[in-house]
Design a protein around this motif. Sequence first.
Motif, short mmCIF file in Angstrom:
data_model
loop_
_atom_site.label_atom_id
_atom_site.label_comp_id
_atom_site.label_asym_id
_atom_site.label_seq_id
_atom_site.Cartn_x
_atom_site.Cartn_y
_atom_site.Cartn_z
N LEU A 232 0.83 -1.21 0.00
CA LEU A 232 0.00 0.00 0.00
C LEU A 232 0.86 1.26 0.00
O LEU A 232 0.57 2.24 -0.71
N ALA A 233 1.91 1.24 0.82
CA ALA A 233 2.78 2.42 0.93
C ALA A 233 3.63 2.62 -0.33
O ALA A 233 4.10 3.74 -0.58
N ARG A 234 3.83 1.56 -1.11
CA ARG A 234 4.69 1.66 -2.31
C ARG A 234 3.91 1.97 -3.58
O ARG A 234 4.50 2.10 -4.64
N LEU A 235 2.59 2.07 -3.48
CA LEU A 235 1.80 2.35 -4.68
C LEU A 235 2.16 3.72 -5.26
O LEU A 235 2.38 4.67 -4.52
N PRO A 236 2.21 3.85 -6.60
CA PRO A 236 2.42 5.17 -7.20
C PRO A 236 1.28 6.12 -6.82
O PRO A 236 0.16 5.69 -6.57
N LEU A 237 1.57 7.41 -6.79
CA LEU A 237 0.59 8.40 -6.36
C LEU A 237 -0.46 8.65 -7.46
O LEU A 237 -0.17 8.53 -8.65
N PRO B 151 6.28 -2.12 -11.24
CA PRO B 151 6.24 -3.57 -10.95
C PRO B 151 5.09 -3.98 -10.05
O PRO B 151 4.50 -5.05 -10.23
N LEU B 152 4.73 -3.13 -9.08
CA LEU B 152 3.66 -3.49 -8.16
C LEU B 152 2.31 -3.53 -8.88
O LEU B 152 1.52 -4.46 -8.69
N ILE B 153 2.07 -2.53 -9.73
CA ILE B 153 0.82 -2.51 -10.48
C ILE B 153 0.75 -3.68 -11.45
O ILE B 153 -0.29 -4.35 -11.60
N ARG B 154 1.85 -3.96 -12.12
CA ARG B 154 1.88 -5.08 -13.06
C ARG B 154 1.67 -6.41 -12.34
O ARG B 154 1.00 -7.30 -12.85
N SER B 155 2.21 -6.52 -11.14
CA SER B 155 2.07 -7.77 -10.38
C SER B 155 0.61 -8.02 -10.01
O SER B 155 0.08 -9.13 -10.22
N TYR B 156 -0.07 -7.00 -9.48
CA TYR B 156 -1.47 -7.18 -9.09
C TYR B 156 -2.38 -7.31 -10.31
O TYR B 156 -3.36 -8.06 -10.28
N ALA B 157 -2.06 -6.60 -11.39
CA ALA B 157 -2.84 -6.73 -12.62
C ALA B 157 -2.70 -8.14 -13.20
O ALA B 157 -3.68 -8.72 -13.68
N ALA B 158 -1.49 -8.70 -13.14
CA ALA B 158 -1.29 -10.06 -13.62
C ALA B 158 -2.05 -11.06 -12.77
O ALA B 158 -2.60 -12.04 -13.27
N GLY B 159 -2.09 -10.82 -11.44
CA GLY B 159 -2.85 -11.70 -10.56
C GLY B 159 -4.33 -11.67 -10.88
O GLY B 159 -5.00 -12.71 -10.89
#
Length: 299
Positions: free
Chosen positions: A55-60, A278-286
């Motif tokens: 959550l803290a690492r999400l882009p703004l 990478p975080l957005i791509r990871s959750y989108a891939a999931g």
Amino acid sequence: MTTACMQAGRRAARLGLGAVGAILLAGAAGCTTSPATTRAPSATVAPRTGITRDLARLPLPKGKIAVAVYGFRDQTGQYKPAPDSSFSTSLTQGAASILVKALMDSRWFAPVERENLQNLLTERKIVRALEAPQEKDQRPVQIPQLTPASIIIEGGLTAYESNVRTGGSGAVFLGVGLSTQYRVDQVTLNLRSIDIRSGKVLNSVSTTKSIYSFEVRPSVFKFVNFKDLVQFEAGITRNEPAQLCVREALEAAVIHLIVRGIEDGNWELQHPQERAHPLIRSYAAGDAETLAEASDAIP
């Protein structure tokens, strides 16, 4: 063999078993402490989980979204089994507060108070009454308007399954043994975002978290001679807090709502190129993998 030698052997056996029992109890004492002699630790901030760090690492975002949470109810209807309590629920009843905290931690949403809106309105009335002008030529106090929400977050705790998986193992040799048991429970929740202008459900997410419990129990059971019996038992159990599991599931649901909103164009990133984060791509891939599995399951 003489009688003296036999008596000496028996004493040695008793001493050996006593030593084994002392070692087992000492090991158990190292894992557990007596509540009467334990000093309660100081209160600390709730521990961070891996999802909290995400959550803290999400882009703004391009701009924070005003969001309202009217409640997040426990829809499971599950109570703790007797004799614990016939009226104590298995899951926390404060999930709405946990959800508001997760929305704030994401830095994507600006929650507005709605769960206890009447209390807020009452306080605003009191301020107007106390600061009303006493003279005719004085201007009345101007209290800022309440901030309206752009979307509403709804949902609830939808399922709690106990004993989804249980098991254990044990071994005993010459009266000295060790046994272990474990249990897995499971909590499921649903979270959805709703556009207040059209009433359209923008996205709906379901997340699941497992709750683990285990027990370790060493024991000694031995006849040291014809009439003397020695028996030692110890044990330790650990139960994962259910409220921490609910918190982690809620935080994961918030991230999935954000990522799906980005993919659907419901809200925008501050820097569009960060869609490749990478975080957005990871959750989108999931999400894509989950949808693919659901499609394959349809006959």
